[in-house]
Design an enzyme around this catalytic site. Structure first.
Site, mmCIF file in Angstrom:
data_model
loop_
_atom_site.group_PDB
_atom_site.id
_atom_site.type_symbol
_atom_site.label_atom_id
_atom_site.label_comp_id
_atom_site.label_asym_id
_atom_site.label_seq_id
_atom_site.Cartn_x
_atom_site.Cartn_y
_atom_site.Cartn_z
ATOM 1 C CG HIS A 1 25.143 11.765 -4.344
ATOM 2 N ND1 HIS A 1 24.660 11.700 -3.241
ATOM 3 C CD2 HIS A 1 26.353 12.016 -4.053
ATOM 4 C CE1 HIS A 1 25.267 12.088 -2.276
ATOM 5 N NE2 HIS A 1 26.374 11.657 -3.015
ATOM 6 C CD GLN B 1 28.662 15.502 -4.721
ATOM 7 O OE1 GLN B 1 28.705 14.460 -3.360
ATOM 8 N NE2 GLN B 1 29.639 15.905 -4.711
HETATM 9 N N1 CP Z 1 30.281 12.801 -2.594
HETATM 10 C C1 CP Z 1 30.076 12.001 -1.915
HETATM 11 O O1 CP Z 1 28.778 12.575 -1.096
HETATM 12 O O2 CP Z 1 31.333 11.493 -0.833
HETATM 13 P P1 CP Z 1 30.349 10.195 0.445
HETATM 14 O O3 CP Z 1 30.919 8.907 0.091
HETATM 15 O O4 CP Z 1 32.281 10.038 0.999
HETATM 16 O O5 CP Z 1 29.572 10.507 1.358
HETATM 17 N N1 NVA Z 2 28.814 6.829 -8.338
HETATM 18 C C1 NVA Z 2 29.529 6.919 -7.021
HETATM 19 C C2 NVA Z 2 29.973 8.405 -6.004
HETATM 20 C C3 NVA Z 2 29.934 8.070 -5.290
HETATM 21 C C4 NVA Z 2 29.888 9.422 -4.033
HETATM 22 C C5 NVA Z 2 29.278 5.959 -6.470
HETATM 23 O O1 NVA Z 2 28.014 5.534 -6.439
HETATM 24 O O2 NVA Z 2 29.656 5.243 -5.798
#
Ligand code: CP
Ligand code: NVA
Length: 337
Positions: free
Chosen positions: A128, A131
């Site tokens: 991610h 993020q």
């Molecule tokens: N932190 C994050 O990516 O949040 P969402 O899943 O709501 O986009």
């Molecule tokens: N680790 C979590 C992050 C959500 C923003 C997921 O992948 O669901």
């Protein structure tokens, strides 16, 4: 040559720090960039739920003067209704960038390989990166610097953990992943982070002991214990996380000045208590805000100076003869050859 934003590993320390600097400029003076991507279009593919990533990309791209089109899984059924290759070859004719949240990381790398549009990873099962960039802007704002500071991740060795670990390694911040023994971060990511950290001086460590692992940390970070797509493992995971809840007791092991972070959504009462989420140490909503500024900077960095002509003749092109015998010589790409 187009660039993609698929993993933190692909971007140098210098480039990542430039994105943080640009984010700060955009945050301080959004009007200056209001028309900077006028005429560009971005597709937003979301196969999973999202509040923060969806809203911040949609609003952020519009704030830069570009258009967005949102595509849920119900709209396109990625890889099922048609191949990822065909999806890529359609979308590159219309859009300059594709922001994608999906399950398998390979979907994102395949899309990047086939599409001339710039691809942005908005979360896969493996990383991610957007993020992580938003979070490191938030850390910079609160701590001032990265080098020599300690980041303690507490919880699952998951996608968010991977991107944060790689970014810490890039900018010279010490990183300890505190996870249950069976839920360590991916070994390849840990080894890569250690390699990246060698010249920057970051220490990359693993721990399975929460009080020890968070000792003297400047940043304490957690995430949900069960990520999207892993719901079937919920029961096993919940048992493994006994002792990993971020509560006031565990926070005492960190520096008194430590900040608490969470990518959100939070499951209050599971991985974190209300008293920590709502404490003065918590900077979780600053993180959420900074997703907007940093993603604007990422999109701007990818698209500024890119013309669609260049994008459409980029790395996405491949020679292919279809079984029905049609070649691509009626395509715009082919006409240009
Ligand atoms: N932190 C994050 O990516 O949040 P969402 O899943 O709501 O986009
Ligand atoms: N680790 C979590 C992050 C959500 C923003 C997921 O992948 O669901």
């Amino acid at each position: 040559m187009k660039r993609d934003f698929l993993t933190i590993a692909d971007w140098s320390e210098k480039e990542l720090l430039q994105i943080l600097d640009l984010s700060k400029k955009m945050k301080a003076n959004p009007k200056k960039f209001a028309k900077s991507l006028e005429g560009k279009s971005v597709a937003l593919i979301f196969e999973k739920q999202s509040l923060r990533t969806h809203v911040t990309f949609e609003i952020g791209i519009k704030q830069l003067g570009a258009n967005t089109v949102y595509l849920s899984n119900a709209d396109i059924s990625l890889g099922k209704r048609e191949s990822i290759y065909d999806t890529a070859k359609n979308l590159e004719r219309w859009v300059d960038a594709i922001v994608i949240r999906t399950f398998a990381h390979k979907n994102v790398t395949d899309l990047a390989r086939h599409a001339g549009s710039c691809i942005v990873n908005a979360l896969t099962d493996f990383e991610h990166p957007c993020q992580a960039v938003g979070d490191f802007l938030t850390i910079q704002e609160h701590l001032g610097s990265f080098k020599g500071k300690k980041f303690a991740w507490v919880g699952d060795g998951n996608n968010v953990c991977h991107s944060l670990m790689l970014l810490a390694a890039k900018v010279g911040m010490n990183f300890t992943a505190v996870t249950p023994a069976g839920l360590l971060p991916d070994t390849n990511i840990v080894n890569l982070a250690k390699e990246i950290a060698a010249p920057t001086g970051a220490r990359i460590e693993l721990s399975t002991n929460p009080p020890e692992g968070v000792r003297d940390a400047d940043v304490i970070y957690t995430d949900v214990w069960v990520s999207m797509g892993q719901e079937a493992d919920r029961e096993i995971k919940m048992k493994a996380f006994s002792g990993f809840q971020l509560n006031a007791e565990l926070m005492k092991n960190a520096k008194p000045t430590a900040v608490f972070m969470h990518c959100l959504p939070a499951h209050r009462g599971e991985e974190v208590t209300d008293e920590v989420m709502d404490s003065p140490q918590s900077i979780v909503f600053d993180e959420a805000e900074n997703r907007l500024h940093t993603q604007k900077a990422i999109i701007y960095t990818l698209l500024k100076g890119q013309s669609r002509e260049k994008l459409n003749t980029g790395s996405g092109r491949r020679k292919l003869t279809h079984s029905r015998g049609t070649t691509r010589n009626n395509s715009r790409t082919a006409r240009k050859r």
